[in-house]
Scaffold this active site. Structure first.
Site, PDB file in Angstrom:
ATOM      1  N   PHE A  81       0.806  -1.229   0.000  1.00  0.00           N
ATOM      2  CA  PHE A  81       0.000   0.000   0.000  1.00  0.00           C
ATOM      3  C   PHE A  81       0.833   1.270   0.000  1.00  0.00           C
ATOM      4  O   PHE A  81       0.401   2.294  -0.512  1.00  0.00           O
ATOM      5  CB  PHE A  81      -1.007  -0.010   1.155  1.00  0.00           C
ATOM      6  CG  PHE A  81      -2.200  -0.854   0.835  1.00  0.00           C
ATOM      7  CD1 PHE A  81      -3.255  -0.323   0.098  1.00  0.00           C
ATOM      8  CD2 PHE A  81      -2.250  -2.186   1.195  1.00  0.00           C
ATOM      9  CE1 PHE A  81      -4.346  -1.101  -0.244  1.00  0.00           C
ATOM     10  CE2 PHE A  81      -3.334  -2.981   0.864  1.00  0.00           C
ATOM     11  CZ  PHE A  81      -4.390  -2.441   0.133  1.00  0.00           C
ATOM     12  N   GLU A  82       2.016   1.211   0.570  1.00  0.00           N
ATOM     13  CA  GLU A  82       2.864   2.399   0.529  1.00  0.00           C
ATOM     14  C   GLU A  82       3.485   2.541  -0.860  1.00  0.00           C
ATOM     15  O   GLU A  82       3.655   3.643  -1.366  1.00  0.00           O
ATOM     16  CB  GLU A  82       3.959   2.326   1.600  1.00  0.00           C
ATOM     17  CG  GLU A  82       3.437   2.308   3.042  1.00  0.00           C
ATOM     18  CD  GLU A  82       2.762   3.600   3.456  1.00  0.00           C
ATOM     19  OE1 GLU A  82       3.020   4.644   2.826  1.00  0.00           O
ATOM     20  OE2 GLU A  82       1.956   3.564   4.407  1.00  0.00           O
ATOM     21  N   GLY A  83       3.831   1.410  -1.468  1.00  0.00           N
ATOM     22  CA  GLY A  83       4.503   1.452  -2.761  1.00  0.00           C
ATOM     23  C   GLY A  83       5.953   1.866  -2.574  1.00  0.00           C
ATOM     24  O   GLY A  83       6.303   2.499  -1.579  1.00  0.00           O
TER      25      GLY A  83
END
Ligand SMILES: *[C@@H]1O[C@H](CO)[C@@H](O)[C@H](O)[C@H]1NC(C)=O
Ligand SMILES: *[C@@H]1O[C@H](CO)[C@@H](O)[C@H](O)[C@H]1NC(C)=O
Ligand SMILES: *[C@@H]1O[C@H](CO)[C@@H](O)[C@H](O)[C@H]1NC(C)=O
Length: 233
Positions: A81-83
């Protein structure tokens, strides 16, 4: 003599003969802590280790009881989700960020570049992520009172959530979620009800946050026998 803070846990390692008239086993390192048991002269006790701050050592100091480490599923969830971004960029609210969503302390991310060259390699990015997660593992462990029970997946869901919303009064510390857990409500009930509420940024529902909360709930619902809170030490 009423000073010794003896903590006997797990497998005994060495026997110790009480030579003072009275030795108190207390719940913590200091005479302000409650007495658990009183030993008298001639009694033999076994001591595995002693808490830091003990008054006089007869054996090794106990390792500090740190926050449980997140499992791989949690690391993967946060990383997804942060990437990963190797160079410094500005997040949606304009804060300098690098790697897996690491929030920098200045516009050059100097606290990062002192350790890892920027652009970051993915491997160093993961080290940085693990270091950042340790702060939120501590956060969730700290905010969990004595009535809180979390398995490692439920704990991981909360680590991901606090990594995202922060540990302050605006985030985990001030949350209804943590206070319901503190009030003995089960994680299985509370997490699916409270996590979805954390989907706003600047008053607007962000689809990315909705999906992240869903992924956290799915992780929390994944059965595991691995325990996290209360800690085993
Ligand atoms: C960032 O780096 C630039 C170029 O080295 C420097 O001029 C600037 O003062 C630095 N800013 C901060 C906040 O450290
Ligand atoms: C955890 O609690 C201790 C003691 O209350 C405090 O000193 C520490 O700053 C807290 N850590 C975090 C990450 O909240
Ligand atoms: C939960 O209880 C612990 C221990 O009593 C306390 O430190 C923490 O602040 C509480 N958290 C919340 C959100 O009420």
């Amino acid at each position: 003599m009423k000073f010794a803070s003896i903590v006997a846990i797990a497998a005994p390692a060495s026997a110790y003969l009480i030579t003072g008239s009275t030795v108190n086993w207390r719940t913590g390192p200091g005479t302000s802590y409650a007495i658990k048991k009183t030993y008298t002269e001639g009694q033999d006790v076994t001591i595995t280790c002693q808490m830091p701050g003990s008054n006089g050592y007869v054996t090794a100091e106990c390792p500090l009881c740190s926050a449980p480490k997140s499992n791989q599923a949690t690391v993967d969830l946060i990383a997804e989700f942060e990437g990963f971004v190797p160079n410094i960029y500005l997040d949606p609210v304009g804060k300098p960020t690098v790697g897996y969503g690491h929030l920098c302390s200045d516009s050059n991310c100097s606290e990062v570049s002192a350790k890892y060259p920027i652009p970051l390699s993915q491997a160093n990015g993961k080290k940085l992520l693990a270091e950042d997660m340790a702060r939120f593992e501590k956060c969730i462990t700290n905010l969990s009172g004595s009535k809180v029970t979390l398995n490692l997946n439920q704990y991981g869901a909360l680590v991901s959530w606090s990594y995202n919303v922060g540990c302050s009064l605006n985030g985990a510390e001030g949350s209804t979620l943590m206070s319901r857990l503190n009030n003995s409500e089960s994680a299985a009930t509370v997490l699916p009800q409270e996590l979805p509420k954390w989907k706003y940024a600047g008053g607007v529902v962000l689809p990315g946050l909705v999906r992240r909360r869903e992924a956290e709930i799915a992780l929390a619902r994944t059965a595991t026998t691995a325990k996290a809170i209360p800690r085993s030490c």
